[in-house]
Motif scaffolding. Structure first.
Motif, PDB file in Angstrom:
ATOM      1  N   VAL A 164      89.923  21.502  40.665  1.00  0.00           N
ATOM      2  CA  VAL A 164      90.206  22.777  40.003  1.00  0.00           C
ATOM      3  C   VAL A 164      90.804  22.606  38.613  1.00  0.00           C
ATOM      4  N   HIS A 165      91.291  21.430  38.277  1.00  0.00           N
ATOM      5  CA  HIS A 165      91.731  21.173  36.899  1.00  0.00           C
ATOM      6  C   HIS A 165      90.517  20.746  36.095  1.00  0.00           C
ATOM      7  N   VAL A 166      90.081  21.608  35.204  1.00  0.00           N
ATOM      8  CA  VAL A 166      88.900  21.324  34.405  1.00  0.00           C
ATOM      9  C   VAL A 166      89.319  20.962  32.981  1.00  0.00           C
ATOM     10  N   PRO A 167      88.494  20.177  32.318  1.00  0.00           N
ATOM     11  CA  PRO A 167      88.817  19.862  30.925  1.00  0.00           C
ATOM     12  C   PRO A 167      88.652  21.106  30.052  1.00  0.00           C
ATOM     13  N   LEU A 168      89.558  21.279  29.119  1.00  0.00           N
ATOM     14  CA  LEU A 168      89.446  22.352  28.133  1.00  0.00           C
ATOM     15  C   LEU A 168      89.990  21.806  26.825  1.00  0.00           C
ATOM     16  N   ILE A 169      89.097  21.568  25.899  1.00  0.00           N
ATOM     17  CA  ILE A 169      89.466  21.048  24.581  1.00  0.00           C
ATOM     18  C   ILE A 169      88.929  22.038  23.562  1.00  0.00           C
ATOM     19  N   ALA A 170      89.795  22.514  22.692  1.00  0.00           N
ATOM     20  CA  ALA A 170      89.387  23.489  21.685  1.00  0.00           C
ATOM     21  C   ALA A 170      89.831  23.023  20.302  1.00  0.00           C
ATOM     22  N   PHE A 171      88.928  23.152  19.341  1.00  0.00           N
ATOM     23  CA  PHE A 171      89.221  22.869  17.939  1.00  0.00           C
ATOM     24  C   PHE A 171      88.968  24.141  17.158  1.00  0.00           C
ATOM     25  N   SER A 172      89.897  24.484  16.279  1.00  0.00           N
ATOM     26  CA  SER A 172      89.677  25.647  15.423  1.00  0.00           C
ATOM     27  C   SER A 172      90.477  25.491  14.146  1.00  0.00           C
ATOM     28  N   PRO A 173      90.080  26.200  13.104  1.00  0.00           N
ATOM     29  CA  PRO A 173      90.830  26.122  11.844  1.00  0.00           C
ATOM     30  C   PRO A 173      92.272  26.605  11.983  1.00  0.00           C
ATOM     31  N   GLU A 174      92.561  27.478  12.967  1.00  0.00           N
ATOM     32  CA  GLU A 174      93.904  28.022  13.137  1.00  0.00           C
ATOM     33  C   GLU A 174      94.893  27.005  13.707  1.00  0.00           C
ATOM     34  N   VAL A 175      94.402  25.967  14.350  1.00  0.00           N
ATOM     35  CA  VAL A 175      95.274  24.977  14.979  1.00  0.00           C
ATOM     36  C   VAL A 175      95.092  23.655  14.240  1.00  0.00           C
ATOM     37  N   SER A 176      96.164  23.195  13.588  1.00  0.00           N
ATOM     38  CA  SER A 176      96.057  22.000  12.753  1.00  0.00           C
ATOM     39  C   SER A 176      96.511  20.723  13.456  1.00  0.00           C
ATOM     40  N   LYS A 177      97.169  20.858  14.633  1.00  0.00           N
ATOM     41  CA  LYS A 177      97.599  19.671  15.356  1.00  0.00           C
ATOM     42  C   LYS A 177      97.395  19.881  16.849  1.00  0.00           C
ATOM     43  N   ARG A 178      97.394  18.789  17.569  1.00  0.00           N
ATOM     44  CA  ARG A 178      97.197  18.830  19.016  1.00  0.00           C
ATOM     45  C   ARG A 178      98.317  19.608  19.685  1.00  0.00           C
ATOM     46  N   VAL A 179      97.926  20.473  20.615  1.00  0.00           N
ATOM     47  CA  VAL A 179      98.879  21.231  21.407  1.00  0.00           C
ATOM     48  C   VAL A 179      98.472  21.069  22.872  1.00  0.00           C
ATOM     49  N   ASP A 180      99.359  20.525  23.679  1.00  0.00           N
ATOM     50  CA  ASP A 180      99.103  20.407  25.117  1.00  0.00           C
ATOM     51  C   ASP A 180      99.739  21.602  25.804  1.00  0.00           C
ATOM     52  N   VAL A 181      98.937  22.373  26.511  1.00  0.00           N
ATOM     53  CA  VAL A 181      99.432  23.535  27.241  1.00  0.00           C
ATOM     54  C   VAL A 181      99.611  23.107  28.688  1.00  0.00           C
ATOM     55  N   LEU A 182     100.826  23.186  29.178  1.00  0.00           N
ATOM     56  CA  LEU A 182     101.128  22.708  30.526  1.00  0.00           C
ATOM     57  C   LEU A 182     101.367  23.839  31.517  1.00  0.00           C
ATOM     58  N   THR A 183     101.292  25.083  31.059  1.00  0.00           N
ATOM     59  CA  THR A 183     101.421  26.211  31.968  1.00  0.00           C
ATOM     60  C   THR A 183     100.038  26.615  32.448  1.00  0.00           C
ATOM     61  N   PRO A 184      99.951  27.317  33.573  1.00  0.00           N
ATOM     62  CA  PRO A 184      98.641  27.663  34.139  1.00  0.00           C
ATOM     63  C   PRO A 184      97.782  28.522  33.206  1.00  0.00           C
ATOM     64  N   THR A 185      96.552  28.111  33.056  1.00  0.00           N
ATOM     65  CA  THR A 185      95.531  28.893  32.356  1.00  0.00           C
ATOM     66  C   THR A 185      94.273  28.857  33.208  1.00  0.00           C
ATOM     67  N   SER A 186      93.271  29.614  32.804  1.00  0.00           N
ATOM     68  CA  SER A 186      92.051  29.703  33.592  1.00  0.00           C
ATOM     69  C   SER A 186      90.854  29.856  32.670  1.00  0.00           C
ATOM     70  N   ASN A 187      89.674  29.489  33.152  1.00  0.00           N
ATOM     71  CA  ASN A 187      88.470  29.681  32.346  1.00  0.00           C
ATOM     72  C   ASN A 187      88.239  31.155  32.002  1.00  0.00           C
ATOM     73  N   ILE A 188      88.801  32.071  32.775  1.00  0.00           N
ATOM     74  CA  ILE A 188      88.648  33.491  32.432  1.00  0.00           C
ATOM     75  C   ILE A 188      89.415  33.846  31.161  1.00  0.00           C
ATOM     76  N   ASP A 189      90.247  32.919  30.680  1.00  0.00           N
ATOM     77  CA  ASP A 189      90.986  33.140  29.443  1.00  0.00           C
ATOM     78  C   ASP A 189      90.140  32.866  28.196  1.00  0.00           C
ATOM     79  N   LEU A 190      88.993  32.258  28.368  1.00  0.00           N
ATOM     80  CA  LEU A 190      88.167  31.935  27.207  1.00  0.00           C
ATOM     81  C   LEU A 190      87.648  33.185  26.504  1.00  0.00           C
ATOM     82  N   LEU A 191      87.158  34.166  27.238  1.00  0.00           N
ATOM     83  CA  LEU A 191      86.605  35.368  26.611  1.00  0.00           C
ATOM     84  C   LEU A 191      87.638  36.105  25.759  1.00  0.00           C
ATOM     85  N   PRO A 192      88.824  36.450  26.286  1.00  0.00           N
ATOM     86  CA  PRO A 192      89.780  37.147  25.426  1.00  0.00           C
ATOM     87  C   PRO A 192      90.245  36.303  24.239  1.00  0.00           C
ATOM     88  N   THR A 193      90.318  34.986  24.430  1.00  0.00           N
ATOM     89  CA  THR A 193      90.729  34.112  23.325  1.00  0.00           C
ATOM     90  C   THR A 193      89.679  34.122  22.221  1.00  0.00           C
TER      91      THR A 193
END
Length: 176
Positions: A52-81
């Motif tokens: 159930v832990h899936v890879p999620l790697i995102a690159f965008s101009p708004e994020v200039s450095k690596r950020v590790d998110v350790l709180t629960p997220t879900s693939n359903i969060d991709l659409l609103p993001t």
């Protein structure tokens, strides 16, 4: 190696056309893997943490450095993001939240659901499924199949490999 090569070609193309600095690139999957228990592919209706832990790697101009998110997220969060980053409204039917590194809020108390029903008819009711619910360090997995119908319960903080099924050991799930 082939996937890495193709991703490299995509990034090279975006840079060559000047689109790289304006492009959100997301790599993800629909499931992880659980090779250490001898399970490969879609052969078992399991919902243990490595699956159930899936890879999620995102690159965008708004994020200039690596950020590790350790709180629960879900693939359903991709659409609103993605909608938020594109300055579009989030569809009213979307149940996801904006990912924390893109303006959403972190919530360690969020409930995450997992679901698998791939062996059902597309034209009938669900009769074969696995449903998981994770909240904090508690995890409940419900197996509902004609040949077996059972639940498993784990405390992930003390049993991260999910080897001690508390439901099988007679502990009340409700009390947990």
């Amino acid at each position: 190696a082939e996937v890495d090569t193709q991703i490299g070609r995509l990034i090279d193309h975006l840079k060559a056309t000047g689109e790289y600095d304006e492009t959100l690139i997301i790599f993800t999957s629909d499931h992880g893997e659980l090779h250490e228990r001898g399970i490969a592919g879609h052969t078992a209706p399991i919902h243990y943490e490595p699956v159930v832990h899936v890879p999620l790697i995102a690159f965008s101009p708004e994020v200039s450095k690596r950020v590790d998110v350790l709180t629960p997220t879900s693939n359903i969060d991709l659409l609103p993001t993605i909608a938020s980053l594109a300055n579009l409204p989030n569809p009213t039917w979307s149940e996801g939240e904006i990912l924390p590194q893109y303006g959403g809020t972190e919530s360690s108390d969020r409930t995450i659901y997992t679901f698998d029903a791939v062996k059902n008819s597309a034209f009938g009711p669900l009769v074969r499924y696995t449903l998981g619910m994770i909240k904090g360090s508690s995890k409940l997995i419900r197996f509902k199949y004609p040949e077996y119908d059972r639940s498993e319960f784990y405390k992930l903080d003390s049993d991260p490999q999910e080897l001690n099924d508390l439901a099988a050991n007679g502990l009340s799930i409700e009390a947990q």
